[in-house]
Design a protein around this motif. Structure first.
Motif, PDB file in Angstrom:
ATOM      1  N   ALA A 196       0.805  -1.216   0.000  1.00 15.23           N
ATOM      2  CA  ALA A 196       0.000   0.000   0.000  1.00 15.23           C
ATOM      3  C   ALA A 196       0.839   1.267   0.000  1.00 15.23           C
ATOM      4  O   ALA A 196       0.512   2.238  -0.708  1.00 15.23           O
ATOM      5  CB  ALA A 196      -0.934  -0.001   1.208  1.00 15.23           C
ATOM      6  N   GLU A 197       1.906   1.318   0.775  1.00 12.90           N
ATOM      7  CA  GLU A 197       2.669   2.559   0.897  1.00 12.90           C
ATOM      8  C   GLU A 197       3.247   3.001  -0.442  1.00 12.90           C
ATOM      9  O   GLU A 197       3.148   4.175  -0.832  1.00 12.90           O
ATOM     10  CB  GLU A 197       3.784   2.403   1.928  1.00 12.90           C
ATOM     11  CG  GLU A 197       4.672   3.648   2.079  1.00 12.90           C
ATOM     12  CD  GLU A 197       3.902   4.904   2.449  1.00 12.90           C
ATOM     13  OE1 GLU A 197       4.335   6.001   2.012  1.00 12.90           O
ATOM     14  OE2 GLU A 197       2.877   4.815   3.153  1.00 12.90           O
ATOM     15  N   GLY A 198       3.848   2.058  -1.157  1.00 15.62           N
ATOM     16  CA  GLY A 198       4.403   2.407  -2.454  1.00 15.62           C
ATOM     17  C   GLY A 198       3.332   2.876  -3.427  1.00 15.62           C
ATOM     18  O   GLY A 198       3.553   3.811  -4.212  1.00 15.62           O
ATOM     19  N   LEU A 199       2.157   2.249  -3.393  1.00 18.81           N
ATOM     20  CA  LEU A 199       1.080   2.652  -4.287  1.00 18.81           C
ATOM     21  C   LEU A 199       0.569   4.049  -3.949  1.00 18.81           C
ATOM     22  O   LEU A 199       0.236   4.830  -4.848  1.00 18.81           O
ATOM     23  CB  LEU A 199      -0.061   1.643  -4.223  1.00 18.81           C
ATOM     24  CG  LEU A 199       0.287   0.230  -4.694  1.00 18.81           C
ATOM     25  CD1 LEU A 199      -0.921  -0.688  -4.561  1.00 18.81           C
ATOM     26  CD2 LEU A 199       0.787   0.241  -6.132  1.00 18.81           C
ATOM     27  N   ALA A 200       0.500   4.365  -2.668  1.00 22.50           N
ATOM     28  CA  ALA A 200       0.084   5.714  -2.270  1.00 22.50           C
ATOM     29  C   ALA A 200       1.097   6.756  -2.750  1.00 22.50           C
ATOM     30  O   ALA A 200       0.721   7.826  -3.240  1.00 22.50           O
ATOM     31  CB  ALA A 200      -0.081   5.780  -0.756  1.00 22.50           C
ATOM     32  N   GLN A 201       2.377   6.456  -2.605  1.00 27.06           N
ATOM     33  CA  GLN A 201       3.414   7.360  -3.108  1.00 27.06           C
ATOM     34  C   GLN A 201       3.276   7.561  -4.617  1.00 27.06           C
ATOM     35  O   GLN A 201       3.367   8.686  -5.126  1.00 27.06           O
ATOM     36  CB  GLN A 201       4.799   6.783  -2.805  1.00 27.06           C
ATOM     37  CG  GLN A 201       5.145   6.663  -1.344  1.00 27.06           C
ATOM     38  CD  GLN A 201       6.362   5.777  -1.119  1.00 27.06           C
ATOM     39  OE1 GLN A 201       6.952   5.247  -2.061  1.00 27.06           O
ATOM     40  NE2 GLN A 201       6.747   5.602   0.139  1.00 27.06           N
ATOM     41  N   LEU A 202       3.060   6.460  -5.309  1.00 25.56           N
ATOM     42  CA  LEU A 202       3.007   6.500  -6.763  1.00 25.56           C
ATOM     43  C   LEU A 202       1.772   7.250  -7.241  1.00 25.56           C
ATOM     44  O   LEU A 202       1.846   8.039  -8.201  1.00 25.56           O
ATOM     45  CB  LEU A 202       3.024   5.073  -7.303  1.00 25.56           C
ATOM     46  CG  LEU A 202       3.168   4.883  -8.809  1.00 25.56           C
ATOM     47  CD1 LEU A 202       4.363   5.660  -9.353  1.00 25.56           C
ATOM     48  CD2 LEU A 202       3.309   3.403  -9.125  1.00 25.56           C
ATOM     49  N   TRP A 203       0.630   7.022  -6.604  1.00 26.14           N
ATOM     50  CA  TRP A 203      -0.579   7.746  -7.001  1.00 26.14           C
ATOM     51  C   TRP A 203      -0.394   9.258  -6.830  1.00 26.14           C
ATOM     52  O   TRP A 203      -0.785  10.052  -7.702  1.00 26.14           O
ATOM     53  CB  TRP A 203      -1.782   7.276  -6.189  1.00 26.14           C
ATOM     54  CG  TRP A 203      -3.038   7.974  -6.641  1.00 26.14           C
ATOM     55  CD1 TRP A 203      -3.615   9.073  -6.092  1.00 26.14           C
ATOM     56  CD2 TRP A 203      -3.831   7.631  -7.788  1.00 26.14           C
ATOM     57  NE1 TRP A 203      -4.724   9.444  -6.809  1.00 26.14           N
ATOM     58  CE2 TRP A 203      -4.869   8.577  -7.856  1.00 26.14           C
ATOM     59  CE3 TRP A 203      -3.753   6.613  -8.744  1.00 26.14           C
ATOM     60  CZ2 TRP A 203      -5.847   8.539  -8.859  1.00 26.14           C
ATOM     61  CZ3 TRP A 203      -4.721   6.573  -9.745  1.00 26.14           C
ATOM     62  CH2 TRP A 203      -5.747   7.532  -9.795  1.00 26.14           C
ATOM     63  N   THR A 204       0.204   9.648  -5.733  1.00 23.64           N
ATOM     64  CA  THR A 204       0.436  11.071  -5.493  1.00 23.64           C
ATOM     65  C   THR A 204       1.305  11.675  -6.585  1.00 23.64           C
ATOM     66  O   THR A 204       1.052  12.786  -7.067  1.00 23.64           O
ATOM     67  CB  THR A 204       1.100  11.264  -4.119  1.00 23.64           C
ATOM     68  OG1 THR A 204       0.257  10.704  -3.103  1.00 23.64           O
ATOM     69  CG2 THR A 204       1.338  12.732  -3.821  1.00 23.64           C
ATOM     70  N   ASP A 205       2.325  10.927  -7.014  1.00 18.68           N
ATOM     71  CA  ASP A 205       3.201  11.436  -8.066  1.00 18.68           C
ATOM     72  C   ASP A 205       2.506  11.422  -9.421  1.00 18.68           C
ATOM     73  O   ASP A 205       2.696  12.335 -10.234  1.00 18.68           O
ATOM     74  CB  ASP A 205       4.482  10.613  -8.127  1.00 18.68           C
ATOM     75  CG  ASP A 205       5.528  11.264  -9.010  1.00 18.68           C
ATOM     76  OD1 ASP A 205       5.961  12.387  -8.682  1.00 18.68           O
ATOM     77  OD2 ASP A 205       5.886  10.672 -10.040  1.00 18.68           O
ATOM     78  N   MET A 206       1.695  10.413  -9.696  1.00 18.01           N
ATOM     79  CA  MET A 206       0.938  10.378 -10.951  1.00 18.01           C
ATOM     80  C   MET A 206       0.062  11.614 -11.093  1.00 18.01           C
ATOM     81  O   MET A 206      -0.089  12.166 -12.195  1.00 18.01           O
ATOM     82  CB  MET A 206       0.072   9.119 -11.004  1.00 18.01           C
ATOM     83  CG  MET A 206       0.839   7.836 -11.246  1.00 18.01           C
ATOM     84  SD  MET A 206      -0.224   6.381 -11.006  1.00 18.01           S
ATOM     85  CE  MET A 206      -1.544   6.708 -12.176  1.00 18.01           C
ATOM     86  N   ALA A 207      -0.513  12.027  -9.993  1.00 16.84           N
ATOM     87  CA  ALA A 207      -1.420  13.181 -10.031  1.00 16.84           C
ATOM     88  C   ALA A 207      -0.693  14.488 -10.347  1.00 16.84           C
ATOM     89  O   ALA A 207      -1.340  15.474 -10.710  1.00 16.84           O
ATOM     90  CB  ALA A 207      -2.165  13.298  -8.704  1.00 16.84           C
ATOM     91  N   ARG A 208       0.625  14.499 -10.219  1.00 14.35           N
ATOM     92  CA  ARG A 208       1.406  15.697 -10.552  1.00 14.35           C
ATOM     93  C   ARG A 208       1.733  15.785 -12.048  1.00 14.35           C
ATOM     94  O   ARG A 208       2.191  16.826 -12.518  1.00 14.35           O
ATOM     95  CB  ARG A 208       2.730  15.694  -9.778  1.00 14.35           C
ATOM     96  CG  ARG A 208       2.609  15.685  -8.267  1.00 14.35           C
ATOM     97  CD  ARG A 208       3.985  15.865  -7.642  1.00 14.35           C
ATOM     98  NE  ARG A 208       3.932  15.765  -6.196  1.00 14.35           N
ATOM     99  CZ  ARG A 208       4.399  14.740  -5.491  1.00 14.35           C
ATOM    100  NH1 ARG A 208       4.968  13.720  -6.111  1.00 14.35           N
ATOM    101  NH2 ARG A 208       4.305  14.732  -4.168  1.00 14.35           N
TER     102      ARG A 208
END
Length: 280
Positions: A196-208
């Protein structure tokens, strides 16, 4: 290295991460990039295309599937660097890219960093160039997805990924259609296997990310395939992206949502194959 049967391999990146990929067939090299929270198994139905003279290379991207060695915070840039490392590891000097969902962002980021000299074809599968919506951009996630919601999504992923993965898997399928229960259970299990942690990090970056400026450089070598009944994006989004890109290659798959490679395998694979071989 390539074989006539699907074989699994791994390699080590410069930062020491062990990443896994599938390599099957021989001929034109095609790298298939899966979406957020998924794995290379989401392209399993397309492995039959190897019989057409294609070499299919399908990585489990860092933080997904068998490639759970996330030694750095996950980001689009890091996964694109992993893609470049895979290309170098395999010694490819010409290849096509197939990016489904987040996989399209990884492809775009890679091309933005390296240029187009080695690219043959690019297929973008049910993905937009900017997922966040605002007053000037309506072609992000369907229903609107303002920047203020990004932190809420990341928090929900961290709080209960098992629940969020089940909801996300169900949203992959076409509007108004009940997904096959066995397939839904299988894809949900694959997604739940990711951290989960890596996916949360990745989603946040995708949104940028915003790849609109890159699109006009791609032209007709780029095609868009989308689910006509996608819950995530509207058909009008792909008409708009095609205009920005300067391509006539847009293909809506009837009866499919965000997962056309599974929902309508025959139609999807035929559309993908025609583009890879330069057939309109």
């Amino acid at each position: 290295m390539s074989t006539t049967e699907c074989t699994k391999f791994s390699f080590t990146t410069q930062d020491g991460a062990r990443l896994h990929y599938r390599d099957t067939g021989s001929g034109k090299a095609v790298i298939l990039l899966h979406g957020w929270g998924a794995s290379g198994e989401f392209f399993e139905p397309q492995m039959a295309l190897a019989a057409q003279g294609l070499r299919l290379i399908v990585p489990d991207q860092r933080g997904h599937g068998a490639s759970q060695d996330a030694r750095q915070p996950l980001s689009v840039g890091l996964l694109a660097a992993d893609l470049r490392a895979l290309i170098a590891h395999l010694g490819l000097d010409n290849y096509s890219l197939v990016g489904w969902s987040m996989g399209a962002m990884i492809a775009w980021e890679h091309l933005r960093e390296t240029g187009l000299a080695a690219l043959d074809k690019l297929s973008v599968i049910d993905m937009t160039a900017k997922i966040v919506t605002d007053d000037e951009w309506a072609h992000g996630l369907a229903g609107g997805y303002p920047a203020a919601q990004v932190a809420q999504t990341a928090a929900a992923v961290r709080a209960d990924w098992r629940r969020y993965a089940k909801l996300s898997a169900a949203r992959l399928f076409a509007r108004g259609a009940a997904p096959d229960p066995a397939l839904l259970a299988r894809l949900t299990a694959i997604m739940r296997g990711n951290a989960a942690e890596g996916l949360a990090q990745l989603w946040t970056d995708m949104a940028r990310q915003d790849y609109r400026a890159l699109l006009p450089t791609l032209g007709e070598r780029c095609q868009y395939i989308y689910g006509a009944e996608s819950r995530l994006y509207h058909p009008a989004t792909f008409a708009h992206l095609a205009r920005l890109t300067g391509t006539t290659q847009t293909n809506g798959i009837a009866g499919a949502g965000h997962l056309p490679q599974w929902e309508q395998t025959q139609a999807f694979s035929a559309t993908l194959s025609r583009h890879l071989w330069g057939q309109v």
